[in-house]
Design a protein around this motif. Structure first.
Motif, mmCIF file in Angstrom:
data_model
loop_
_atom_site.group_PDB
_atom_site.id
_atom_site.type_symbol
_atom_site.label_atom_id
_atom_site.label_comp_id
_atom_site.label_asym_id
_atom_site.label_seq_id
_atom_site.Cartn_x
_atom_site.Cartn_y
_atom_site.Cartn_z
ATOM 1 N N ARG A 187 25.330 34.498 -100.218
ATOM 2 C CA ARG A 187 26.265 35.591 -99.917
ATOM 3 C C ARG A 187 25.856 36.245 -98.602
ATOM 4 O O ARG A 187 24.666 36.474 -98.354
ATOM 5 N N VAL A 188 26.861 36.487 -97.748
ATOM 6 C CA VAL A 188 26.618 37.142 -96.461
ATOM 7 C C VAL A 188 27.675 38.237 -96.283
ATOM 8 O O VAL A 188 28.541 38.393 -97.126
ATOM 9 N N MET A 189 27.583 38.986 -95.169
ATOM 10 C CA MET A 189 28.572 40.053 -94.933
ATOM 11 C C MET A 189 28.955 40.094 -93.455
ATOM 12 O O MET A 189 28.150 39.748 -92.578
ATOM 13 N N ASP A 190 30.188 40.544 -93.195
ATOM 14 C CA ASP A 190 30.673 40.623 -91.808
ATOM 15 C C ASP A 190 29.828 41.586 -90.965
ATOM 16 O O ASP A 190 29.738 41.453 -89.758
ATOM 17 N N LYS A 191 29.180 42.571 -91.625
ATOM 18 C CA LYS A 191 28.429 43.590 -90.879
ATOM 19 C C LYS A 191 27.063 43.091 -90.398
ATOM 20 O O LYS A 191 26.351 43.799 -89.716
ATOM 21 N N ASN A 192 26.662 41.883 -90.790
ATOM 22 C CA ASN A 192 25.338 41.381 -90.410
ATOM 23 C C ASN A 192 25.453 39.953 -89.865
ATOM 24 O O ASN A 192 25.061 38.978 -90.520
ATOM 25 N N PRO A 193 26.000 39.823 -88.626
ATOM 26 C CA PRO A 193 26.266 38.483 -88.095
ATOM 27 C C PRO A 193 25.014 37.637 -87.878
ATOM 28 O O PRO A 193 25.067 36.419 -88.022
ATOM 29 N N LYS A 194 23.886 38.273 -87.580
ATOM 30 C CA LYS A 194 22.655 37.517 -87.352
ATOM 31 C C LYS A 194 22.223 36.788 -88.634
ATOM 32 O O LYS A 194 21.900 35.601 -88.621
ATOM 33 N N HIS A 195 22.255 37.515 -89.731
ATOM 34 C CA HIS A 195 21.892 36.941 -91.030
ATOM 35 C C HIS A 195 22.890 35.852 -91.418
ATOM 36 O O HIS A 195 22.525 34.769 -91.886
ATOM 37 N N MET A 196 24.190 36.137 -91.126
ATOM 38 C CA MET A 196 25.254 35.184 -91.444
ATOM 39 C C MET A 196 24.995 33.856 -90.749
ATOM 40 O O MET A 196 25.088 32.787 -91.337
ATOM 41 N N LYS A 197 24.649 33.951 -89.460
ATOM 42 C CA LYS A 197 24.397 32.741 -88.654
ATOM 43 C C LYS A 197 23.273 31.914 -89.279
ATOM 44 O O LYS A 197 23.405 30.696 -89.447
ATOM 45 N N GLU A 198 22.182 32.563 -89.669
ATOM 46 C CA GLU A 198 21.041 31.844 -90.257
ATOM 47 C C GLU A 198 21.447 31.148 -91.561
ATOM 48 O O GLU A 198 21.047 30.020 -91.830
ATOM 49 N N VAL A 199 22.247 31.836 -92.353
ATOM 50 C CA VAL A 199 22.665 31.259 -93.643
ATOM 51 C C VAL A 199 23.604 30.062 -93.407
ATOM 52 O O VAL A 199 23.503 29.038 -94.093
ATOM 53 N N PHE A 200 24.487 30.142 -92.399
ATOM 54 C CA PHE A 200 25.379 29.002 -92.116
ATOM 55 C C PHE A 200 24.554 27.775 -91.713
ATOM 56 O O PHE A 200 24.890 26.643 -92.077
ATOM 57 N N ILE A 201 23.469 28.009 -90.976
ATOM 58 C CA ILE A 201 22.612 26.880 -90.570
ATOM 59 C C ILE A 201 21.970 26.257 -91.817
ATOM 60 O O ILE A 201 21.919 25.034 -91.962
ATOM 61 N N GLN A 202 21.525 27.095 -92.735
ATOM 62 C CA GLN A 202 20.928 26.561 -93.978
ATOM 63 C C GLN A 202 21.975 25.806 -94.804
ATOM 64 O O GLN A 202 21.666 24.794 -95.425
ATOM 65 N N ALA A 203 23.193 26.320 -94.807
ATOM 66 C CA ALA A 203 24.264 25.668 -95.577
ATOM 67 C C ALA A 203 24.542 24.278 -95.014
ATOM 68 O O ALA A 203 24.741 23.316 -95.761
ATOM 69 N N GLU A 204 24.530 24.150 -93.690
ATOM 70 C CA GLU A 204 24.800 22.847 -93.077
ATOM 71 C C GLU A 204 23.696 21.858 -93.396
ATOM 72 O O GLU A 204 23.945 20.676 -93.640
ATOM 73 N N LYS A 205 22.451 22.341 -93.436
ATOM 74 C CA LYS A 205 21.305 21.453 -93.722
ATOM 75 C C LYS A 205 21.351 20.941 -95.155
ATOM 76 O O LYS A 205 20.825 19.887 -95.457
ATOM 77 N N PHE A 206 21.951 21.712 -96.040
ATOM 78 C CA PHE A 206 21.990 21.343 -97.453
ATOM 79 C C PHE A 206 22.922 20.149 -97.651
ATOM 80 O O PHE A 206 24.066 20.157 -97.197
ATOM 81 N N LYS A 207 22.432 19.123 -98.320
ATOM 82 C CA LYS A 207 23.264 17.941 -98.577
ATOM 83 C C LYS A 207 23.925 18.089 -99.943
ATOM 84 O O LYS A 207 23.277 17.936 -100.981
ATOM 85 N N GLY A 208 25.195 18.408 -99.932
ATOM 86 C CA GLY A 208 25.946 18.670 -101.158
ATOM 87 C C GLY A 208 26.924 19.792 -100.837
ATOM 88 O O GLY A 208 26.980 20.270 -99.698
ATOM 89 N N THR A 209 27.697 20.229 -101.825
ATOM 90 C CA THR A 209 28.662 21.302 -101.564
ATOM 91 C C THR A 209 27.928 22.635 -101.469
ATOM 92 O O THR A 209 27.290 23.064 -102.427
ATOM 93 N N SER A 210 28.012 23.274 -100.307
ATOM 94 C CA SER A 210 27.419 24.599 -100.174
ATOM 95 C C SER A 210 28.558 25.612 -100.115
ATOM 96 O O SER A 210 29.530 25.416 -99.378
ATOM 97 N N VAL A 211 28.440 26.659 -100.905
ATOM 98 C CA VAL A 211 29.454 27.724 -100.879
ATOM 99 C C VAL A 211 28.796 28.991 -100.359
ATOM 100 O O VAL A 211 27.800 29.458 -100.918
ATOM 101 N N VAL A 212 29.347 29.535 -99.262
ATOM 102 C CA VAL A 212 28.861 30.810 -98.739
ATOM 103 C C VAL A 212 29.990 31.827 -98.915
ATOM 104 O O VAL A 212 31.085 31.657 -98.360
ATOM 105 N N GLU A 213 29.728 32.839 -99.731
ATOM 106 C CA GLU A 213 30.712 33.917 -99.906
ATOM 107 C C GLU A 213 30.461 34.939 -98.789
ATOM 108 O O GLU A 213 29.350 35.487 -98.702
ATOM 109 N N ALA A 214 31.460 35.161 -97.948
ATOM 110 C CA ALA A 214 31.305 36.139 -96.860
ATOM 111 C C ALA A 214 32.126 37.381 -97.207
ATOM 112 O O ALA A 214 33.366 37.311 -97.270
#
Ligand SMILES: Cc1ncc(C[n+]2csc(CCOP(=O)(O)OP(=O)(O)O)c2C)c(N)n1
Ligand code: SF4
Length: 339
Positions: A174-201
């Motif tokens: 889970r991420v939030m629009d108010k914290n783009p730096k954290h969001m960016k890091e989580v998107f990178i982790q989601a891409e590295k994950f092999k399988g369906t990754s769901v990020v709730e923003a």
């Protein structure tokens, strides 16, 4: 032959299309975090594909300078699944709103999560239908007054994280629009994950559901948000003075130094644990229970992907089949000739 790796910047992923979101819409922050995250992924620009359904958030592929597909309402995941299976080298991203994913696309969503195709889903949760002007969605809170619930919404809302865990999902953050730096890091982790990754923003719709996430997204509400890190204690608050502990089958908020509580009493986050029990508690925390809302990667448990299992099955049939080709297969059973 020598090859040089191209270093992309966020500008390489920004299209020339005019962005048609309302000024102040939280979706801008998500777009910019994605554009900044992509250059840090080890993926060629031509291998990114953004696929969406319908909604304000689903206009996203137009704004990316990548391959993309603006699909039909709720059906983005079917298109994304087909795209990935046709070309497993692609980094496939599905952009969806809470209405698109949980209402009309609800069935696609749970089955895509269960299947575990290597897809990256970003679920823009503004708890309202933005594009169609403010009707309640499956994540709108109980009691909320909207255009289609003038007396208050009377259905229990879905919690996307709970739905992912219940559908045997392997990755949820889970991420939030108010914290783009954290969001960016989580998107990178989601891409590295092999399988369906769901990020709730969590994103703010300034027009139809303004401030809906304010309690969990504003800087001055730090006692109400906990940012998880794998292997680190679950601490939160302005000075990290609060923590989470298990008390029986419940999570409780404690203060370091009070009632003899020390850092050793605080739960340490393990995103790789197979059991979903604690994950379920973490996705649900913060809804009127005095606990903080939890952000970051809550669950990341690797397993074979759908496409790996499919390929193994195809290879096995090829090796063991008694037929050399399709013609032999077609001619192998009972055949009729229609005159
Ligand atoms: C089959 C079908 N039903 C209904 C609609 C109308 N419709 C378009 S967008 C939308 C809701 C979008 O809400 P959400 O997914 O939450 O996205 P947001 O606009 O908030 O980003 C609806 C109901 C449609 N386009 N197609
Ligand atoms: S209606 Fe809401 S979700 Fe849609 S663009 Fe405007 S602020 Fe964003």
């Amino acid at each position: 032959m020598e090859t040089t790796k191209v270093k992309y910047t966020f500008k390489d992923f920004s299209s020339d299309q005019e962005v048609k979101w309302c000024p102040g819409c939280g979706d801008y922050a998500i777009l910019s975090a994605v554009q900044k995250a992509l250059p840090e992924m080890d993926v060629k620009k031509e291998d990114f594909v953004f696929i969406s359904g319908i909604g304000c958030s689903s206009r996203f592929p137009y704004y990316m300078d990548t391959y993309g597909f603006h699909g039909i309402h709720g059906r983005g995941l079917a298109i994304a699944t087909g795209t990935k299976l046709a070309n497993p080298n692609l980094s496939v991203w599905q952009i969806t709103g809470d209405g698109d994913a949980m209402a009309i696309g609800g069935n696609h969503f749970i089955h895509a999560v269960r299947r575990n195709v290597d897809l990256n889903v970003i679920l823009f949760n503004n708890e309202i239908y933005g594009l169609t002007k403010g009707q309640f969605s499956p994540t709108t809170k109980l009691g909320m007054k909207t255009k289609t619930s003038p007396e208050g919404q009377i259905q229990n809302p879905f919690n996307p994280g709970e739905l992912v865990m219940g559908s045997k999902g392997r990755f949820f953050a889970r991420v939030m629009d108010k914290n783009p730096k954290h969001m960016k890091e989580v998107f990178i982790q989601a891409e590295k994950f092999k399988g369906t990754s769901v990020v709730e923003a969590l994103t703010n719709c300034v027009i139809f559901n303004d401030k809906v996430h304010d309690q969990f997204t504003q800087k001055d509400h730090q006692d109400d948000m906990l940012f998880l890190e794998h292997g680190k204690p679950m601490l939160f608050g302005k000075n990290k003075e609060y923590g989470l502990m298990l008390h029986g089958f419940k999570l409780i908020k404690v203060k370091l130094g009070e009632n003899h509580v020390t850092i050793d009493d605080i739960l340490v986050h393990d995103a790789h644990v197979e059991e979903t029990g604690l994950g379920m508690m973490l996705v649900n925390a913060g809804m009127g229970d005095g606990l903080p809302r939890v952000f970051g990667v809550i669950r990341s448990v690797q397993e074979d992907t759908f496409e790996e299992r499919m390929q193994a099955q195809v290879d096995n049939v090829r090796e063991t089949s008694k037929f050399a080709n399709l013609d032999e297969l077609f001619a192998s059973g009972e055949t009729w000739e229609i005159e």
